[in-house]
Write a protein that holds these residues in place. Structure first.
Motif, mmCIF file in Angstrom:
data_model
loop_
_atom_site.group_PDB
_atom_site.id
_atom_site.type_symbol
_atom_site.label_atom_id
_atom_site.label_comp_id
_atom_site.label_asym_id
_atom_site.label_seq_id
_atom_site.Cartn_x
_atom_site.Cartn_y
_atom_site.Cartn_z
ATOM 1 N N LYS A 163 -4.088 2.452 -2.834
ATOM 2 C CA LYS A 163 -4.616 2.978 -1.581
ATOM 3 C C LYS A 163 -5.079 1.856 -0.654
ATOM 4 O O LYS A 163 -5.165 2.030 0.566
ATOM 5 C CB LYS A 163 -5.763 3.942 -1.850
ATOM 6 N N GLU A 164 -5.412 0.734 -1.245
ATOM 7 C CA GLU A 164 -5.810 -0.448 -0.472
ATOM 8 C C GLU A 164 -4.998 -1.611 -0.995
ATOM 9 O O GLU A 164 -4.617 -1.638 -2.170
ATOM 10 C CB GLU A 164 -7.291 -0.768 -0.667
ATOM 11 N N VAL A 188 0.846 -1.195 0.000
ATOM 12 C CA VAL A 188 0.000 0.000 0.000
ATOM 13 C C VAL A 188 0.884 1.249 0.000
ATOM 14 O O VAL A 188 1.871 1.322 0.738
ATOM 15 C CB VAL A 188 -0.931 0.001 1.215
ATOM 16 N N GLU A 189 0.518 2.205 -0.869
ATOM 17 C CA GLU A 189 1.226 3.481 -0.987
ATOM 18 C C GLU A 189 2.677 3.329 -1.432
ATOM 19 O O GLU A 189 3.479 4.243 -1.220
ATOM 20 C CB GLU A 189 1.153 4.277 0.330
ATOM 21 N N SER A 234 -2.296 3.752 -8.657
ATOM 22 C CA SER A 234 -2.396 4.090 -7.231
ATOM 23 C C SER A 234 -2.611 2.809 -6.453
ATOM 24 O O SER A 234 -3.118 1.821 -6.984
ATOM 25 C CB SER A 234 -3.530 5.082 -6.971
#
Lengths: 115, 113
Positions: free
Chosen positions: B69-70, B52-53, B67
């Protein structure tokens, strides 16, 4: 930089015969993993077999075996007793990097099994 | 059933119209990646994510965004698609480590007119 070479764009084999698909690789990492995937005409990617750089024995999975020659940096896939359903694209791939973050594929070999 | 799910499977769109291809996995894998497949070139990595991230460029990142994010989701975004991005796209996931095979989605065929 990592690189995978598959020099056979296309191969033909008679049903029930064995066939070898060539793969050579290049990496500066001492630890790496080698993979073969099958992509039938339906398009999905199917994992076939794995060989680790420190494995002493060649990997085998049913009719698939991997002829691993570390000094030559080759990892050829051998399919024994070919079946019509083996007709597909076959990709050799390598994974390296400290966390296995690098994953690179070769251009693939299209195998056609003849009845 | 353990799987990687991509949507849509097929998309025809026009140059410049932003699009997103979704990818979701249910195996709690840390590593996710996107590839494009073009004839004679095999699969080339666009972006990957270690967790994540945490995302990073692959071999052909130009024109794409991602991305994470989860943990389960890793969408691929084409902000301004161009015809040279017409391709077959695959999302994949795995545990980290050199001995882990990647599990692939069924692919998304994108045509940019």
């Amino acid at each position: 930089a990592q690189k995978i070479t598959q020099t056979q764009p296309g191969m033909f084999v008679q049903e029930k015969e064995a066939v070898t698909l060539d793969c050579t690789y290049d990496t500066s990492d001492p630890s790496y993993g080698l993979f073969w995937y099958k992509q039938p005409s339906s398009g999905e990617m199917i994992f076939l077999i794995y060989q680790g750089s420190y494995d002493q024995q060649n990997a085998t999975e049913g009719r698939y075996s991997l002829n691993f020659q570390k000094a030559r940096k080759s990892a050829n896939l051998v399919i024994s007793a070919s079946q019509l359903g083996d007709s597909a694209m076959y990709f050799c791939a390598m994974r390296d990097g400290p966390y296995g973050q690098n994953f690179v594929f070769g251009p693939g070999t299209r195998l056609s099994v003849l009845p | 059933e353990a799987q990687v799910t991509q949507n849509p499977r097929y998309l025809i769109t026009v140059t410049g119209k932003k699009l997103t291809v979704t990818c979701s996995q249910n195996m709690n894998h840390e590593y996710m990646s996107w590839y494009r497949q073009d004839p004679g070139l095999g699969l080339r990595q666009i972006y990957y994510s270690m967790n994540v991230e945490a995302t990073d460029k692959g071999d052909v990142p130009e024109g794409y965004k991602v991305s994470r994010k989860e943990k389960r989701n890793f969408p691929l975004i084409l902000e301004s698609p161009s015809p040279n991005q017409t391709s077959l796209y695959f999302c994949a996931s795995s545990l980290t480590g050199i001995n882990q095979p990647q599990h692939f989605g069924d692919g998304t065929r994108l045509s940019i007119l």
